[in-house]
Design a protein around this motif. Sequence first.
Motif, PDB file in Angstrom:
ATOM      1  N   HIS A  40       0.020  29.295  56.825  1.00  0.00           N
ATOM      2  CA  HIS A  40       0.315  30.602  57.392  1.00  0.00           C
ATOM      3  C   HIS A  40      -0.731  31.630  56.975  1.00  0.00           C
ATOM      4  O   HIS A  40      -1.201  32.435  57.783  1.00  0.00           O
ATOM      5  N   ARG A  54      -6.353  39.374  59.325  1.00  0.00           N
ATOM      6  CA  ARG A  54      -5.431  40.211  58.576  1.00  0.00           C
ATOM      7  C   ARG A  54      -5.400  39.864  57.095  1.00  0.00           C
ATOM      8  O   ARG A  54      -4.558  40.358  56.356  1.00  0.00           O
ATOM      9  N   ALA A  67       2.722  32.290  45.216  1.00  0.00           N
ATOM     10  CA  ALA A  67       3.670  31.295  45.711  1.00  0.00           C
ATOM     11  C   ALA A  67       3.623  30.028  44.864  1.00  0.00           C
ATOM     12  O   ALA A  67       4.663  29.475  44.491  1.00  0.00           O
ATOM     13  N   ARG A 117      -6.723  35.621  61.927  1.00  0.00           N
ATOM     14  CA  ARG A 117      -6.381  36.774  62.753  1.00  0.00           C
ATOM     15  C   ARG A 117      -7.040  38.028  62.201  1.00  0.00           C
ATOM     16  O   ARG A 117      -6.867  39.108  62.733  1.00  0.00           O
ATOM     17  N   SER A 169       6.427  23.297  51.060  1.00  0.00           N
ATOM     18  CA  SER A 169       6.537  24.741  51.223  1.00  0.00           C
ATOM     19  C   SER A 169       5.213  25.413  50.912  1.00  0.00           C
ATOM     20  O   SER A 169       4.756  26.291  51.646  1.00  0.00           O
ATOM     21  N   ARG A 176      -2.026  35.516  47.184  1.00  0.00           N
ATOM     22  CA  ARG A 176      -0.732  35.087  47.715  1.00  0.00           C
ATOM     23  C   ARG A 176      -0.434  33.632  47.422  1.00  0.00           C
ATOM     24  O   ARG A 176       0.699  33.258  47.136  1.00  0.00           O
ATOM     25  N   ARG A 215      -4.766  26.194  64.980  1.00  0.00           N
ATOM     26  CA  ARG A 215      -3.845  26.593  66.043  1.00  0.00           C
ATOM     27  C   ARG A 215      -3.371  25.406  66.831  1.00  0.00           C
ATOM     28  O   ARG A 215      -2.181  25.246  67.077  1.00  0.00           O
ATOM     29  N   SER A 216      -4.301  24.593  67.234  1.00  0.00           N
ATOM     30  CA  SER A 216      -3.915  23.450  68.051  1.00  0.00           C
ATOM     31  C   SER A 216      -2.931  22.567  67.319  1.00  0.00           C
ATOM     32  O   SER A 216      -1.970  22.064  67.901  1.00  0.00           O
ATOM     33  N   LEU A 217      -3.172  22.394  66.048  1.00  0.00           N
ATOM     34  CA  LEU A 217      -2.291  21.517  65.305  1.00  0.00           C
ATOM     35  C   LEU A 217      -0.891  22.068  65.220  1.00  0.00           C
ATOM     36  O   LEU A 217       0.090  21.348  65.339  1.00  0.00           O
ATOM     37  N   ILE A 218      -0.805  23.344  65.030  1.00  0.00           N
ATOM     38  CA  ILE A 218       0.513  23.941  64.939  1.00  0.00           C
ATOM     39  C   ILE A 218       1.225  23.799  66.261  1.00  0.00           C
ATOM     40  O   ILE A 218       2.423  23.568  66.331  1.00  0.00           O
ATOM     41  N   MET A 219       0.468  23.896  67.301  1.00  0.00           N
ATOM     42  CA  MET A 219       1.048  23.801  68.620  1.00  0.00           C
ATOM     43  C   MET A 219       1.474  22.403  68.998  1.00  0.00           C
ATOM     44  O   MET A 219       2.338  22.229  69.844  1.00  0.00           O
ATOM     45  N   ARG A 225       6.237  28.802  69.090  1.00  0.00           N
ATOM     46  CA  ARG A 225       4.876  28.302  69.230  1.00  0.00           C
ATOM     47  C   ARG A 225       3.934  29.374  69.733  1.00  0.00           C
ATOM     48  O   ARG A 225       2.873  29.598  69.176  1.00  0.00           O
ATOM     49  N   LEU A 265      11.271  31.256  45.071  1.00  0.00           N
ATOM     50  CA  LEU A 265      10.514  32.437  45.479  1.00  0.00           C
ATOM     51  C   LEU A 265      11.208  33.769  45.195  1.00  0.00           C
ATOM     52  O   LEU A 265      10.565  34.755  44.848  1.00  0.00           O
ATOM     53  N   MET A 307       0.675  31.122  67.910  1.00  0.00           N
ATOM     54  CA  MET A 307      -0.627  31.032  68.535  1.00  0.00           C
ATOM     55  C   MET A 307      -1.270  32.371  68.814  1.00  0.00           C
ATOM     56  O   MET A 307      -2.483  32.473  68.922  1.00  0.00           O
ATOM     57  N   GLU A 347      -3.138  35.537  69.383  1.00  0.00           N
ATOM     58  CA  GLU A 347      -4.389  36.014  68.818  1.00  0.00           C
ATOM     59  C   GLU A 347      -4.149  37.168  67.864  1.00  0.00           C
ATOM     60  O   GLU A 347      -4.752  37.274  66.823  1.00  0.00           O
ATOM     61  N   ASP A 386     -10.224  27.884  63.510  1.00  0.00           N
ATOM     62  CA  ASP A 386      -9.231  28.553  64.334  1.00  0.00           C
ATOM     63  C   ASP A 386      -8.686  27.595  65.383  1.00  0.00           C
ATOM     64  O   ASP A 386      -7.473  27.411  65.522  1.00  0.00           O
ATOM     65  N   ARG A 397      10.222  19.856  66.469  1.00  0.00           N
ATOM     66  CA  ARG A 397       9.503  18.610  66.696  1.00  0.00           C
ATOM     67  C   ARG A 397      10.432  17.422  66.475  1.00  0.00           C
ATOM     68  O   ARG A 397      10.006  16.284  66.571  1.00  0.00           O
ATOM     69  N   SER A 400       7.302  32.302  55.968  1.00  0.00           N
ATOM     70  CA  SER A 400       6.456  31.279  56.584  1.00  0.00           C
ATOM     71  C   SER A 400       6.997  29.884  56.365  1.00  0.00           C
ATOM     72  O   SER A 400       6.832  29.006  57.204  1.00  0.00           O
ATOM     73  N   VAL A 401       7.658  29.688  55.244  1.00  0.00           N
ATOM     74  CA  VAL A 401       8.267  28.382  55.013  1.00  0.00           C
ATOM     75  C   VAL A 401       9.315  28.153  56.099  1.00  0.00           C
ATOM     76  O   VAL A 401       9.380  27.093  56.715  1.00  0.00           O
ATOM     77  N   SER A 438       2.923  25.013  53.698  1.00  0.00           N
ATOM     78  CA  SER A 438       3.123  25.858  54.872  1.00  0.00           C
ATOM     79  C   SER A 438       2.762  27.308  54.596  1.00  0.00           C
ATOM     80  O   SER A 438       2.297  28.012  55.487  1.00  0.00           O
ATOM     81  N   VAL A 439       2.943  27.715  53.360  1.00  0.00           N
ATOM     82  CA  VAL A 439       2.530  29.071  53.027  1.00  0.00           C
ATOM     83  C   VAL A 439       1.021  29.180  53.223  1.00  0.00           C
ATOM     84  O   VAL A 439       0.521  30.123  53.835  1.00  0.00           O
TER      85      VAL A 439
END
Lengths: 226, 226
Positions: free
Chosen positions: A190, A199, A212, A197, A183, A208, A141-145, B141, B216, B145, B147, A137, B197, B186-187, A186-187
Amino acid sequence: MTPRPAGTSAPSTAGPSTTEGTSGVHTEPASAAVRTRSQHQRRKRIVQAAAALASRGGVEAMQMRTVAERAGVALGTLYRYFPSKMDLVVAVVGEEIDLLESSIERRPPSAGTPAGRAVDILMRATRGLMREPELADALIRSLIMAEVDTPFGDRMTDLLLRVAGNGITAETATDEQFALAGSLSSVWVHELLEMLRGRRTHEQIQRRVEIAAARLLADFPVPPST
Amino acid sequence: MTPRPAGTSAPSTAGPSTTEGTSGVHTEPASAAVRTRSQHQRRKRIVQAAAALASRGGVEAMQMRTVAERAGVALGTLYRYFPSKMDLVVAVVGEEIDLLESSIERRPPSAGTPAGRAVDILMRATRGLMREPELADALIRSLIMAEVDTPFGDRMTDLLLRVAGNGITAETATDEQFALAGSLSSVWVHELLEMLRGRRTHEQIQRRVEIAAARLLADFPVPPST
DNA sequence: CGAAAAAGTAGAACAGATTCTATTATTTGT
DNA sequence: ACAAATAATAGAATCTGTTCTACTTTTTCG
């Protein structure tokens, strides 16, 4: 392997990307020579300490002060090696990806279709990451940020291209193939986030990702035979 | 120690959602009734102030103290309305999405294929967001992030389903269609991040989104005619 | 109306990331 | 070997999100 000059222990310079733009050369002779007695793998000790802490309480538990303390270096030193917490996180992630890559080398995906192989490694990565949810987690998260480049998505895309595309590389891939692998990557990221989360279940992610991948990698080259 | 009882009596009036999971009812009599003279649209003032600040320097510029000040409320009050900075961000985003939706209603995508329509609205959303890069960056972002549930991805997926899928809704969609729309979403989010970025141009995003959408949404229902 | 509840307010206090300072090792070049 | 350069260290200081306190103003209602 790691494109990173990791071994080099130059604090400021080089480094794993980091936020720093400085690309200066550093004059550090050693790479293995023990400095004095136990000096210089400070970097490694730091990353280890960070990873250990993150495995527990996630990023929050990975406090700079604590990491420094646990690694046995001064806060200032920690910041010399990693200009920001983010940089530290990136370093930790790097190790995780290395692990995945070597795992893939050890036991390459066997599925017959590009999509099948892609799903194989993505799910393997998922399982690997999920072994330490907190860490995962924190890292994802950090990487995305991250403000800047982080090797994560790119390395994964590359991996997908190579493994799923039957030997294609970033070099030989067409623009389109690159985009498609990206793509899928990134799917996956996500879906991973959604799982973190709470979900998504493992099965749902697999489903999924399969859906994809089947579409996205439909016309990737199939291996000649076996 | 304490999980904020937030929903309780909070001024969390209606709701642009926010992070709050509490779907509880609130005991707020009014919604339009002016309280005393100029009281009660505090929420609106806060969100506005927040958005304004974020449009400038991004999240960093959107400091809680500053927002409170600019909105003319006490820090404590700000925190009463938005338990965390994240909640405030989510609220701001909510407005942005509303904008997009109404834009779509006003001028629905005209392309003939599902993929075409999807690309249309995604690029429209991209342009809209990019009008305020700092804000977009901050918002995207933060949402990733978050939660918990944030209406972002889901609302976008829904939108795609409806618009690209020629009237399909979350109800009538098959599991697979839902997954596919989600993947495209998500893509897109990922590409948006890359753009923020500085690693993608508008054109590149469009190209990549087109490539992904074509695959898709390949077998999404095509409108009868026109 | 008059009291209790709810909402606001100002500002102090706390927490964790990041920065800065003064001082002490180490390393390097010659 | 020795001075300049570089790396480390301890710890104070700064910055911003979040929490807490003590009060004051509104609102709700019997």
